[in-house]
Design an enzyme around this catalytic site. Structure first.
Site, mmCIF file in Angstrom:
data_model
loop_
_atom_site.group_PDB
_atom_site.id
_atom_site.type_symbol
_atom_site.label_atom_id
_atom_site.label_comp_id
_atom_site.label_asym_id
_atom_site.label_seq_id
_atom_site.Cartn_x
_atom_site.Cartn_y
_atom_site.Cartn_z
ATOM 1 C CE LYS A 195 -1.927 3.008 2.022
ATOM 2 N NZ LYS A 195 -1.737 4.432 1.631
ATOM 3 C CD GLU A 271 13.162 0.904 10.239
ATOM 4 O OE1 GLU A 271 13.645 1.919 10.770
ATOM 5 O OE2 GLU A 271 13.607 -0.238 10.424
ATOM 6 C CB CYS A 305 13.272 9.045 8.541
ATOM 7 S SG CYS A 305 14.203 7.868 7.539
ATOM 8 C CD GLU A 409 9.773 13.158 11.369
ATOM 9 O OE1 GLU A 409 8.611 12.749 11.523
ATOM 10 O OE2 GLU A 409 10.662 12.492 10.813
HETATM 11 P P1 NDP Z 1 2.366 8.499 7.315
HETATM 12 O O1 NDP Z 1 2.513 7.759 8.585
HETATM 13 O O2 NDP Z 1 1.359 9.581 7.237
HETATM 14 O O3 NDP Z 1 1.984 7.507 6.131
HETATM 15 C C1 NDP Z 1 2.786 6.375 5.831
HETATM 16 C C2 NDP Z 1 1.911 5.321 5.175
HETATM 17 O O4 NDP Z 1 0.957 4.838 6.122
HETATM 18 C C3 NDP Z 1 1.088 5.852 3.998
HETATM 19 O O5 NDP Z 1 1.008 4.848 3.023
HETATM 20 C C4 NDP Z 1 -0.251 6.120 4.648
HETATM 21 O O6 NDP Z 1 -1.306 6.150 3.727
HETATM 22 C C5 NDP Z 1 -0.358 4.941 5.589
HETATM 23 N N1 NDP Z 1 -1.289 5.118 6.700
HETATM 24 C C6 NDP Z 1 -1.664 6.267 7.320
HETATM 25 N N2 NDP Z 1 -2.535 5.989 8.324
HETATM 26 C C7 NDP Z 1 -2.694 4.634 8.355
HETATM 27 C C8 NDP Z 1 -3.460 3.742 9.150
HETATM 28 N N3 NDP Z 1 -4.223 4.167 10.160
HETATM 29 N N4 NDP Z 1 -3.380 2.424 8.881
HETATM 30 C C9 NDP Z 1 -2.608 1.960 7.900
HETATM 31 N N5 NDP Z 1 -1.873 2.763 7.095
HETATM 32 C C10 NDP Z 1 -1.905 4.080 7.321
HETATM 33 O O7 NDP Z 1 3.816 9.009 6.938
HETATM 34 P P2 NDP Z 1 4.214 9.961 5.727
HETATM 35 O O8 NDP Z 1 3.783 9.326 4.441
HETATM 36 O O9 NDP Z 1 3.743 11.333 6.065
HETATM 37 O O10 NDP Z 1 5.805 9.875 5.763
HETATM 38 C C11 NDP Z 1 6.597 10.701 6.523
HETATM 39 C C12 NDP Z 1 7.008 10.027 7.816
HETATM 40 O O11 NDP Z 1 7.711 8.833 7.538
HETATM 41 C C13 NDP Z 1 7.937 10.871 8.654
HETATM 42 O O12 NDP Z 1 7.559 10.827 9.994
HETATM 43 C C14 NDP Z 1 9.276 10.177 8.473
HETATM 44 O O13 NDP Z 1 10.194 10.401 9.501
HETATM 45 C C15 NDP Z 1 8.864 8.760 8.372
HETATM 46 N N6 NDP Z 1 9.913 7.967 7.734
HETATM 47 C C16 NDP Z 1 10.659 7.120 8.521
HETATM 48 C C17 NDP Z 1 11.706 6.401 7.970
HETATM 49 C C18 NDP Z 1 12.509 5.457 8.808
HETATM 50 O O14 NDP Z 1 13.169 4.615 8.220
HETATM 51 N N7 NDP Z 1 12.497 5.547 10.121
HETATM 52 C C19 NDP Z 1 12.066 6.553 6.547
HETATM 53 C C20 NDP Z 1 11.219 7.454 5.838
HETATM 54 C C21 NDP Z 1 10.179 8.138 6.418
HETATM 55 P P3 NDP Z 1 -1.735 7.557 3.090
HETATM 56 O O15 NDP Z 1 -0.509 8.291 2.780
HETATM 57 O O16 NDP Z 1 -2.450 7.189 1.884
HETATM 58 O O17 NDP Z 1 -2.552 8.221 4.131
#
Ligand code: NDP
Length: 516
Positions: A195, A271, A305, A409
């Protein structure tokens, strides 16, 4: 797939529009592209131009259910008999196909995310191909643990696939992070439902074409588009047929996923967010430290991140470090992501840009820090980019440790500056945030570097560098930055189940008693 090595940015747009972009990013289930049963879709906004060029199907519980059925069918079919060598060859084929289409993927990824083409062409996409090659090699060379017990019994621990696994990925490094999970999941013989983030559906959709071309059996990899909560993401997490979720995204989303996965007791890998730091000691090589810290703060518009979004510098050298830093920032060229000269593109969306701006406004209005540069939407980027999600690289000095700017963040092009007197103080500032993903330390003193690295609460510490990765090593964070580790054998462990098979020693009393 059409190859995309165009000469200038207007040709590139034409090439993307006429030959690469699908009318709609559809789901990929059981080897076929299809729409949602509801017919629902949304228009994807390209954040650099604030324009919509294509639509995205919005999946939900029915599409996830369909994908689980396709994945279960595939898991019970010939895929269950594929050997490690078969899977390794498949992974290498996918890696080769991405390499053969690197420009097309890079242009599509830059268009979808707003990040500079130079980064996707030279970083994200080649590294996505490398994920497949790396896990292809690793898959082919896995060995199992065997022991001979004191009584002569023979014990072997083998790894088996988990079954249907769910991958949920964010928008900041779309193809790279999807392939970072897909490759080890395939290597271990699982079937998969991906997804992608709804903001960046394009590269995953294009990848499906290559999966078919590489000969991935239908149903082994499925992609369902849609939103997170109350949509495809949540349906995937709640589905009882899905055995594990590997998630990269925000910390609060991780908590929601953990709650939703509890009933079906899924295996989880998280992550999550980060709040990295670049720490510069008095004896550091500033020719190395300052440009690297600048890159760590502003690459991908600060939406990484691992970003070094806090600069923590010894007070004696702070004035010269800041002067050099501001000179580095001046060289950043904001512009069209498809232009070769651009080094800073657009943020992922206008509302995300507004969130970033709100942090800076907080500094401005509450006196939480002094804005040394940036702090606004850039003027005069031209008519085409006028409504895009651009924001100037911003440096804010004198921020207190308990400020929101340090504790939360921001995930945008904002770098805070703090100073320290002693190593202990530097360690306390670095660790004194809720996140614990990564940091960099710059010093010529090897013992000090080791002491610092051992003392901070971070999952990854770079000495005199940033974002230097070897895919064998553990990737992940402490505290609110994640649970578990990915990379090398850690990924292979996550995407498999151990099974220990024991053969009793011939003629042992235990085997005799079982027989009688
Ligand atoms: P989100 O948590 O908003 O979204 C990540 C994914 O989760 C998307 O596909 C999103 O769908 C989905 N999602 C959101 N809510 C739910 C739910 N309740 N149940 C299941 N899936 C869900 O993160 P972002 O896309 O905004 O990415 C940025 C974040 O990712 C930052 O906090 C960053 O630090 C972190 N990150 C961490 C990394 C690591 O390795 N530690 C690496 C890269 C990023 P949709 O977008 O369609 O809502």
């Amino acid at each position: 797939m059409k190859h995309g090595c165009e000469h200038n940015k207007s040709d590139r747009k034409q090439f993307l529009k006429s030959q690469v972009l699908p009318e709609r990013c559809q789901h990929f289930i059981g080897g076929r592209y299809l729409d949602s049963s509801s017919g629902e879709s949304f228009k994807k906004t390209l954040s650099a131009y604030n324009e919509s060029w294509f639509e995205v199907a919005v999946g939900g519980a029915p599409e996830i259910d369909l994908a689980v059925k396709a994945a279960e069918k595939a898991a019970a079919g010939p895929w269950s008999r594929a050997t490690a060598t078969d899977r390794a060859k498949l992974l290498h084929r996918i890696g080769d196909l991405i390499e053969a289409n690197v420009e097309t993927f890079a242009l599509a990824e830059s268009l979808d995310t707003g990040k500079p083409y130079s980064e996707t062409r030279n970083g994200d996409i080649p590294r996505s191909a490398q994920n497949f090659h790396f896990f292809g090699d690793l898959a082919a060379h896995q060995s199992f643990e065997t022991w001979i017990g004191d009584d002569g019994s023979h014990h072997t621990s083998i790894r088996e696939p988990l079954g249907v696994t769910g991958l949920i990925t964010p928008w900041n490094l779309p193809l790279y992070l999807a392939t970072w999970k897909l490759a080890p999941a395939i290597a271990q013989g699982n079937t998969i439902i991906l997804k992608p983030a709804e903001l960046t559906p394009l590269s995953a959709t294009l990848l499906c074409e290559l999966l078919n071309e590489a000969g991935v059996p239908e149903g082994v990899v499925n992609v369902v588009h849609g939103f997170g909560a109350k949509s495809a993401g949540e349906a995937l997490v709640r589905h009882p047929g899905v055995k594990a979720i590997s998630f990269t995204g925000e910390t609060t989303t991780g908590s929601a996923i953990m709650r939703d996965a509890a009933d079906s007791l899924k295996k989880l890998s998280f992550e999550l967010g980060g709040k990295g730091a670049s720490v510069i000691f008095e004896d550091a090589d500033l020719d190395l430290a300052v440009p690297t810290a600048c890159r760590a703060a502003f690459r991908n518009q600060g939406q990484i991140c691992l970003a070094g979004s806090r600069l923590i510098v010894h007070e004696k050298i702070a004035p010269q470090v800041i002067d050099r830093l501001l000179a580095c920032v001046k060289k950043i060229k904001i512009g069209d992501p498809l232009d070769d000269a651009t080094t800073m593109g657009a943020l992922i969306a206008n509302d995300h840009r507004d969130k970033v701006a709100a942090f800076v406004d907080h500094a401005r209005t509450s006196g939480a820090g002094e804005i040394l540069c940036g702090g606004k939407i850039p003027a005069s980027l031209g008519e085409q980019l006028a409504n895009g999600a651009f924001y100037e690289p911003t440096v804010i000095a004198g921020v207190a440790q308990n400020s929101r700017l340090i504790q939360e963040e921001i995930f945008g092009p904002v770098l805070t500056v703090q100073t320290f007197k002693t190593a202990e103080e530097a360690i306390a500032l670095t660790s004194g945030v809720p996140y614990g993903l990564s940091c960099s330390v710059y010093t010529r003193d090897g013992a000090l570097a080791q002491k610092f690295a051992r003392s901070v609460r971070m999952g990854m510490v770079w000495i005199n560098g940033w974002f230097i990765r070897d895919l064998h090593t553990a990737f992940g964070g402490m505290k609110r930055s994640g649970i578990g580790r990915e990379g090398g054998r850690h990924s292979l462990d996550f995407f498999s189940e151990y099974k220990t098979i024991t053969t009793a020693a011939t003629g042992s009393s235990q085997s005799a008693s079982v027989e009688s």
